[in-house]
Write an enzyme that holds these catalytic residues in place. Sequence first.
Site, PDB file in Angstrom:
ATOM      1  N   ASP A  34      -8.872 -19.195 -35.802  1.00  0.00           N
ATOM      2  CA  ASP A  34      -8.978 -20.596 -35.405  1.00  0.00           C
ATOM      3  C   ASP A  34     -10.137 -20.771 -34.429  1.00  0.00           C
ATOM      4  O   ASP A  34     -10.171 -20.155 -33.374  1.00  0.00           O
ATOM      5  CB  ASP A  34      -7.661 -21.026 -34.751  1.00  0.00           C
ATOM      6  CG  ASP A  34      -7.437 -22.524 -34.766  1.00  0.00           C
ATOM      7  OD1 ASP A  34      -8.431 -23.268 -34.668  1.00  0.00           O
ATOM      8  OD2 ASP A  34      -6.270 -22.950 -34.866  1.00  0.00           O
ATOM      9  N   THR A  75      -8.113 -28.277 -37.505  1.00  0.00           N
ATOM     10  CA  THR A  75      -7.295 -27.117 -37.843  1.00  0.00           C
ATOM     11  C   THR A  75      -6.464 -27.313 -39.107  1.00  0.00           C
ATOM     12  O   THR A  75      -6.468 -26.464 -40.003  1.00  0.00           O
ATOM     13  CB  THR A  75      -6.360 -26.771 -36.661  1.00  0.00           C
ATOM     14  OG1 THR A  75      -7.166 -26.388 -35.544  1.00  0.00           O
ATOM     15  CG2 THR A  75      -5.421 -25.631 -37.019  1.00  0.00           C
ATOM     16  N   ASN A  96      -5.111 -33.188 -38.012  1.00  0.00           N
ATOM     17  CA  ASN A  96      -3.884 -32.696 -37.383  1.00  0.00           C
ATOM     18  C   ASN A  96      -2.872 -33.827 -37.244  1.00  0.00           C
ATOM     19  O   ASN A  96      -1.674 -33.642 -37.451  1.00  0.00           O
ATOM     20  CB  ASN A  96      -4.190 -32.103 -36.008  1.00  0.00           C
ATOM     21  CG  ASN A  96      -5.104 -30.900 -36.078  1.00  0.00           C
ATOM     22  OD1 ASN A  96      -5.148 -30.195 -37.080  1.00  0.00           O
ATOM     23  ND2 ASN A  96      -5.845 -30.655 -35.016  1.00  0.00           N
ATOM     24  N   LYS A 157       0.434 -21.505 -33.945  1.00  0.00           N
ATOM     25  CA  LYS A 157       0.529 -22.931 -34.284  1.00  0.00           C
ATOM     26  C   LYS A 157       1.340 -23.098 -35.562  1.00  0.00           C
ATOM     27  O   LYS A 157       1.114 -22.382 -36.548  1.00  0.00           O
ATOM     28  CB  LYS A 157      -0.856 -23.529 -34.502  1.00  0.00           C
ATOM     29  CG  LYS A 157      -1.741 -23.570 -33.281  1.00  0.00           C
ATOM     30  CD  LYS A 157      -3.071 -24.228 -33.638  1.00  0.00           C
ATOM     31  CE  LYS A 157      -4.027 -24.266 -32.476  1.00  0.00           C
ATOM     32  NZ  LYS A 157      -5.328 -24.897 -32.838  1.00  0.00           N
ATOM     33  N   ARG A 159       1.118 -25.445 -37.797  1.00  0.00           N
ATOM     34  CA  ARG A 159       0.268 -25.828 -38.931  1.00  0.00           C
ATOM     35  C   ARG A 159      -0.536 -24.649 -39.466  1.00  0.00           C
ATOM     36  O   ARG A 159      -0.902 -24.615 -40.639  1.00  0.00           O
ATOM     37  CB  ARG A 159      -0.654 -26.981 -38.534  1.00  0.00           C
ATOM     38  CG  ARG A 159      -1.535 -26.749 -37.329  1.00  0.00           C
ATOM     39  CD  ARG A 159      -2.263 -28.048 -36.933  1.00  0.00           C
ATOM     40  NE  ARG A 159      -3.134 -27.904 -35.778  1.00  0.00           N
ATOM     41  CZ  ARG A 159      -2.762 -28.100 -34.514  1.00  0.00           C
ATOM     42  NH1 ARG A 159      -1.501 -28.403 -34.241  1.00  0.00           N
ATOM     43  NH2 ARG A 159      -3.630 -27.970 -33.525  1.00  0.00           N
ATOM     44  N   HIS A 481     -14.169 -30.030 -31.617  1.00  0.00           N
ATOM     45  CA  HIS A 481     -14.802 -29.892 -32.921  1.00  0.00           C
ATOM     46  C   HIS A 481     -14.425 -31.096 -33.773  1.00  0.00           C
ATOM     47  O   HIS A 481     -13.682 -31.964 -33.340  1.00  0.00           O
ATOM     48  CB  HIS A 481     -14.351 -28.596 -33.598  1.00  0.00           C
ATOM     49  CG  HIS A 481     -12.864 -28.399 -33.539  1.00  0.00           C
ATOM     50  ND1 HIS A 481     -11.996 -28.922 -34.469  1.00  0.00           N
ATOM     51  CD2 HIS A 481     -12.080 -27.763 -32.628  1.00  0.00           C
ATOM     52  CE1 HIS A 481     -10.759 -28.616 -34.136  1.00  0.00           C
ATOM     53  NE2 HIS A 481     -10.777 -27.908 -33.026  1.00  0.00           N
TER      54      HIS A 481
END
Length: 540
Positions: A34, A75, A96, A157, A159, A481
């Site tokens: 990540d 992400t 997200n 995370k 996700r 980002h």
Amino acid sequence: MTRLLLAFFALFTILSAHAQAPQRPKLVVGLVVDQMRWDYLYRYADRYGSGGFQRLLREGFSCENTLIPYTPTYTAPGHAGIYTGSVPALTGIISNTWWDRRLDTTMYCTNDTSVQSVGTPSKWGKMSPKNLWASTVTDELRLASNFRNKTIAIALKDRGAILPGGHTANGAYWFDNTSRGWITSTFYTKELPAWVQAFNARALPENYLKENWNTLYPIGTYANSTADATPWEGVLPGGSNTFPHRTDTLKGNVAMEAFRHSPFGNRYTFEFAKAAVTAEKLGKGNFTDFLAISLSSPDYIGHTFGPNSIEAEDCFLRLDRDIAAFLQFLDANVGKGQYLLFLSADHGAAHSPGYATANRIPAGRIDDRKLMDSLNAVTGRAFNIVRPVRSLINFQVYLDHDAIRRAGADRQAVKNFVMDELMRRSGMARVVDLENLGAATMPPRIKDMILNGYNQVLSGDIQFVFKPQWFDWGGTTGTTHGAPYPYDAHIPLVWFGWKMKAGRLGRETYMTDIAATLAALLRIQAPNACIGMPIAEVIR
């Protein structure tokens, strides 16, 4: 007679080909780091050992110019894009979080109120791949084996585990601050497997925090980073922005947040991955298993300290050692040359604006909340509408269609007004009407990235593109980002292990090609929304 012999030979060849089952590796490992920019493969190379990144590059095949073909680069869509071979326009994972017009609230990518937490009393287990519209390559591998193989997905995370695992994973596990261990949801199981419970009982996060976070090497030797504690660096939760980072005295949720924001998170994830390989007997059956790992800590560290910090450099120097140890584990437990591993990333990161401006590179920040309040004030006065902008998120403006209609205003006129206002703000490069993208004039690459990121059901009405090195971040430290530029959209892609020959590829490849290439290597159907192409140089 000759024709008959040729026909017989052709039939024999076809039957022989059908009689042979395709060769496949025992295990596929997807390793997503990540917030790993492509240049991190080389930026710290003089300090990398021979068994981690250097081994991957020395023995593997590196696609040096792999790009993300959509924007925004976050992400959730990154993990979805890698494993579906598709883009937000088709996967339903546009970010997200996004604004849900139907529910009039923000929607989190993996939120699912129909399931329950497993392994924790907290709400953070109420997650599933429900919002993912498409199948993943992990799903397709399960389908190809008639569900006789296994898929396990792991990340701090949620996700980062759920989206790679797809809809058919045997298990997806993510970290929970409340229980201080790995959890899941009833989408997968009603109770944590005994091996997961045993792993959690080891209380590794607390043990890691007792070590404190100091630099791996003498701090004065970190030549690829700025000095420690620059003004644009953030603070470790519960701590400071200087080394050594004291973590041994932290308690409660703050301690677990500090754990996430440290290299200990990577070590912990790999330890759990090893436990999964052993307990689930991955790579030991008659069918190819899949282990999807996402390393979340580099993203937490990057957001807080920025990509030019000693913290970021130390994170990747330690990660290099962690990868080396994990490859040795796979060699011993699955077999050298018996597993196929790819390393990639979900997105990159911008320089901290403070760092950029200190080095005379144009940069800046825009606070989304203040921007939305300003747009509502000026547009509301112009059209006599209360809060015409319902949400501003993911570089997109969601207009309140009902409010505009009640005011008797023309929606296109309101949209044009908002677009003009946006272009008056500092840092704006381009503003486009998402319902009329065809008429937009901009570089084709950027236009295609917006088009691939636009989901007609879920996206907003207007999208804005910042100038390079500008982003939506309200604070004064750290980075983020999401932009279509190389620092966010150029990611590593290295193939290693089973049937891989060492090499480099300079031509453009794309994140969406990863799943397509895996499908070709495994001789299975590509995911159902895949738009990528198999990378010929990898499958040769």
